[in-house]
Design an enzyme around this catalytic site. Structure first.
Site, PDB file in Angstrom:
ATOM      1  N   GLY A  13     -12.773  10.970  11.208  1.00 32.59           N
ATOM      2  CA  GLY A  13     -12.228   9.683  10.776  1.00 32.59           C
ATOM      3  C   GLY A  13     -11.010   9.365  11.612  1.00 32.59           C
ATOM      4  O   GLY A  13     -10.270  10.277  12.008  1.00 32.59           O
ATOM      5  N   GLY A  15      -8.431   7.291  10.661  1.00 26.15           N
ATOM      6  CA  GLY A  15      -7.493   6.569   9.807  1.00 26.15           C
ATOM      7  C   GLY A  15      -6.070   6.884  10.236  1.00 26.15           C
ATOM      8  O   GLY A  15      -5.845   7.504  11.290  1.00 26.15           O
ATOM      9  N   ALA A  16      -5.120   6.491   9.409  1.00 27.37           N
ATOM     10  CA  ALA A  16      -3.712   6.603   9.795  1.00 27.37           C
ATOM     11  C   ALA A  16      -3.290   8.055  10.036  1.00 27.37           C
ATOM     12  O   ALA A  16      -2.750   8.384  11.100  1.00 27.37           O
ATOM     13  CB  ALA A  16      -2.861   5.964   8.703  1.00 27.37           C
ATOM     14  N   GLY A  18      -5.184  10.801  10.406  1.00 25.12           N
ATOM     15  CA  GLY A  18      -5.994  11.409  11.472  1.00 25.12           C
ATOM     16  C   GLY A  18      -5.456  11.018  12.841  1.00 25.12           C
ATOM     17  O   GLY A  18      -5.367  11.846  13.762  1.00 25.12           O
ATOM     18  N   ASN A 103      -4.996  12.904  -0.160  1.00 23.27           N
ATOM     19  CA  ASN A 103      -4.207  12.510  -1.325  1.00 23.27           C
ATOM     20  C   ASN A 103      -5.008  12.845  -2.570  1.00 23.27           C
ATOM     21  O   ASN A 103      -6.235  12.751  -2.553  1.00 23.27           O
ATOM     22  CB  ASN A 103      -3.991  10.991  -1.336  1.00 23.27           C
ATOM     23  CG  ASN A 103      -2.726  10.595  -0.624  1.00 23.27           C
ATOM     24  OD1 ASN A 103      -1.861  11.418  -0.340  1.00 23.27           O
ATOM     25  ND2 ASN A 103      -2.613   9.318  -0.327  1.00 23.27           N
ATOM     26  N   LYS A 188       2.660  16.753  -5.002  1.00 18.99           N
ATOM     27  CA  LYS A 188       2.336  15.550  -4.231  1.00 18.99           C
ATOM     28  C   LYS A 188       1.634  14.531  -5.144  1.00 18.99           C
ATOM     29  O   LYS A 188       1.851  13.328  -5.046  1.00 18.99           O
ATOM     30  CB  LYS A 188       1.451  15.937  -3.037  1.00 18.99           C
ATOM     31  CG  LYS A 188       0.978  14.761  -2.191  1.00 18.99           C
ATOM     32  CD  LYS A 188       2.088  14.223  -1.319  1.00 18.99           C
ATOM     33  CE  LYS A 188       1.799  12.978  -0.522  1.00 18.99           C
ATOM     34  NZ  LYS A 188       0.527  12.649  -0.061  1.00 18.99           N
ATOM     35  N   ASN A 192       2.391  10.611  -5.645  1.00 16.24           N
ATOM     36  CA  ASN A 192       1.400   9.553  -5.462  1.00 16.24           C
ATOM     37  C   ASN A 192       1.108   8.794  -6.761  1.00 16.24           C
ATOM     38  O   ASN A 192       0.839   7.590  -6.723  1.00 16.24           O
ATOM     39  CB  ASN A 192       0.086  10.128  -4.917  1.00 16.24           C
ATOM     40  CG  ASN A 192       0.195  10.544  -3.466  1.00 16.24           C
ATOM     41  OD1 ASN A 192      -0.114  11.671  -3.089  1.00 16.24           O
ATOM     42  ND2 ASN A 192       0.652   9.636  -2.629  1.00 16.24           N
ATOM     43  N   ASN A 196       1.925   5.109  -5.482  1.00 22.18           N
ATOM     44  CA  ASN A 196       0.734   4.374  -5.048  1.00 22.18           C
ATOM     45  C   ASN A 196       0.349   3.216  -5.976  1.00 22.18           C
ATOM     46  O   ASN A 196       0.270   2.071  -5.511  1.00 22.18           O
ATOM     47  CB  ASN A 196      -0.428   5.343  -4.809  1.00 22.18           C
ATOM     48  CG  ASN A 196      -0.156   6.251  -3.614  1.00 22.18           C
ATOM     49  OD1 ASN A 196       1.002   6.527  -3.309  1.00 22.18           O
ATOM     50  ND2 ASN A 196      -1.179   6.692  -2.931  1.00 22.18           N
ATOM     51  N   GLU A 270      -7.895   5.355  -3.950  1.00 20.15           N
ATOM     52  CA  GLU A 270      -8.017   6.763  -4.348  1.00 20.15           C
ATOM     53  C   GLU A 270      -7.566   6.979  -5.800  1.00 20.15           C
ATOM     54  O   GLU A 270      -7.179   8.077  -6.172  1.00 20.15           O
ATOM     55  CB  GLU A 270      -7.185   7.634  -3.414  1.00 20.15           C
ATOM     56  CG  GLU A 270      -7.711   7.596  -1.997  1.00 20.15           C
ATOM     57  CD  GLU A 270      -6.888   8.453  -1.071  1.00 20.15           C
ATOM     58  OE1 GLU A 270      -7.348   9.542  -0.704  1.00 20.15           O
ATOM     59  OE2 GLU A 270      -5.782   8.042  -0.703  1.00 20.15           O
TER      60      GLU A 270
HETATM   61  O1  KPL Z   1       1.059   9.608   0.442  1.00 18.94           O
HETATM   62  C1  KPL Z   1       1.527   8.480   0.431  1.00 18.94           C
HETATM   63  C2  KPL Z   1       0.575   7.354   0.375  1.00 18.94           C
HETATM   64  O2  KPL Z   1       0.923   6.242   0.702  1.00 18.94           O
HETATM   65  O3  KPL Z   1      -0.579   7.611  -0.002  1.00 18.94           O
HETATM   66  C3  KPL Z   1       3.013   8.289   0.375  1.00 18.94           C
HETATM   67  C4  KPL Z   1       3.713   9.628   0.493  1.00 18.94           C
HETATM   68  C5  KPL Z   1       3.354   7.647  -0.937  1.00 18.94           C
HETATM   69  C6  KPL Z   1       3.571   7.512   1.529  1.00 18.94           C
HETATM   70  O4  KPL Z   1       3.326   6.168   1.453  1.00 18.94           O
END
Ligand code: KPL
Length: 307
Positions: A13, A15-16, A18, A103, A188, A192, A196, A270
């Site tokens: 992938g 994505g950001a 990766g 995530n 984490k 999130n 998020n 997610e």
């Molecule tokens: O993991 C993140 C996300 O955006 O999914 C954070 C740490 C909140 C950074 O934006």
């Protein structure tokens, strides 16, 4: 100093995150391939945190088999993981190490259903990275990465562990080794679960959560997290979690969270692996988590409206 892996890093992938790994590999002369899910999504340029532009040269991988000296990295959304593992599993040697970067929770279980014996390493990162165009990525928040070994790896291979750790350290610095990576994933998750959904629902950058009107939400979500984490055997106080959340808000204040971006671009989010996972775990343990349940429902109804 330890050495990185001898073979090639394969990033699934583009994505950001990766793409950030690819840029790190390139900067450190580690051979890599970046395979987007669709060819038109291949990242070609990354603007670093200091504003420098880097053209990425690693690109679509050929269908060669991976060996024990390679490293396969899955920096994917939780819901993309199963299909990706299915696509790549045929090409793996039985001792090719895998790195999961994701995530939310549930990724290791997904991998284990398909690859019960493989050595899996897990990392979680708070770097803020944004896909600004289909081919361009910007590193917007300098975070940190925590790395560890899946607790159910069957055999310990110290040399492989050191090489994989060194590779990740060079590609996604700064990296800290954690002896209980699942605990780090829970921490984490707490971050999130706050940042998020709130940034997605209020259409703000992470730094917008510094506003006083969110202080109560941050405390309440953290309070629910403490109860669920305690039931899993992790002892943290509400102050610990709030402190952790605020530290990430500050470090990534200019960043739009991944869920914000998903909602903005009308993509699946997610939420199932984040607040959904918390609600599910809480239900099993008989714990009440009304704020998480509320956020989960809100994001689900947003998704339903555009899908
Ligand atoms: O993991 C993140 C996300 O955006 O999914 C954070 C740490 C909140 C950074 O934006």
């Amino acid at each position: 100093m330890a050495n990185p892996i001898r073979g090639q890093v394969h990033i699934v992938g583009s994505g950001a995150i990766g793409s950030l790994i690819a840029a790190g590999a390139q900067r450190n002369q580690i051979s890599y391939s970046l395979t987007p899910r669709r060819p038109e999504q291949l990242t070609q340029r990354l603007t670093s945190y200091s504003g420098q532009s880097r053209w990425l040269s690693g690109n679509l991988t050929s269908k060669q088999k991976l060996g024990p000296d390679d490293l396969l990295i899955f920096p994917l959304k939780a819901y993309q993981l199963e299909e990706a593992v299915k696509q790549w599993m045929e090409r793996l040697d039985e001792s090719t190490p895998i790195l999961l970067l994701q995530n939310g929770m549930g990724g290791l279980e997904t991998i284990r259903k398909l690859l019960p014996e493989h050595a899996v390493y897990i990392a979680t990162t708070s770097h803020g990275v944004l896909k600004t165009q289909p081919h361009e990525v910007k590193h917007t928040g300098f975070g940190r990465t925590i790395f560890g070994e899946a607790p159910d790896n069957s055999a310990v291979d110290d040399e492989q562990l050191e090489r994989v750790f060194e590779t990740v350290s060079r590609c996604l610095q700064p990296v800290t080794w954690h002896k209980n990576i699942i605990e780090a994933l829970w921490l984490k998750l707490a971050v999130n679960a706050v940042i998020n959904p709130l940034t997605a629902l209020h259409d703000i950058q992470n730094g917008g959560l510094k506003d006083e009107r969110f202080a109560g939400h941050i405390d309440d979500i953290s309070q629910e997290m403490v109860a669920v984490m305690q039931s899993e055997g992790y002892r943290y106080s509400v102050q610990d979690l709030v402190g952790q959340v605020r530290q990430v808000i500050n470090a990534t204040s200019q960043n739009y969270s991944s869920m914000h971006q998903d909602v903005k671009h009308k993509r699946p989010t997610e939420i199932d692996a984040i607040n959904g996972y918390i609600v599910q775990t809480a239900q099993k343990k008989g714990i009440d988590v009304p704020i998480n349940a509320f956020l989960y429902k809100k994001i689900k109804s947003l998704e339903a409206a555009y899908s």
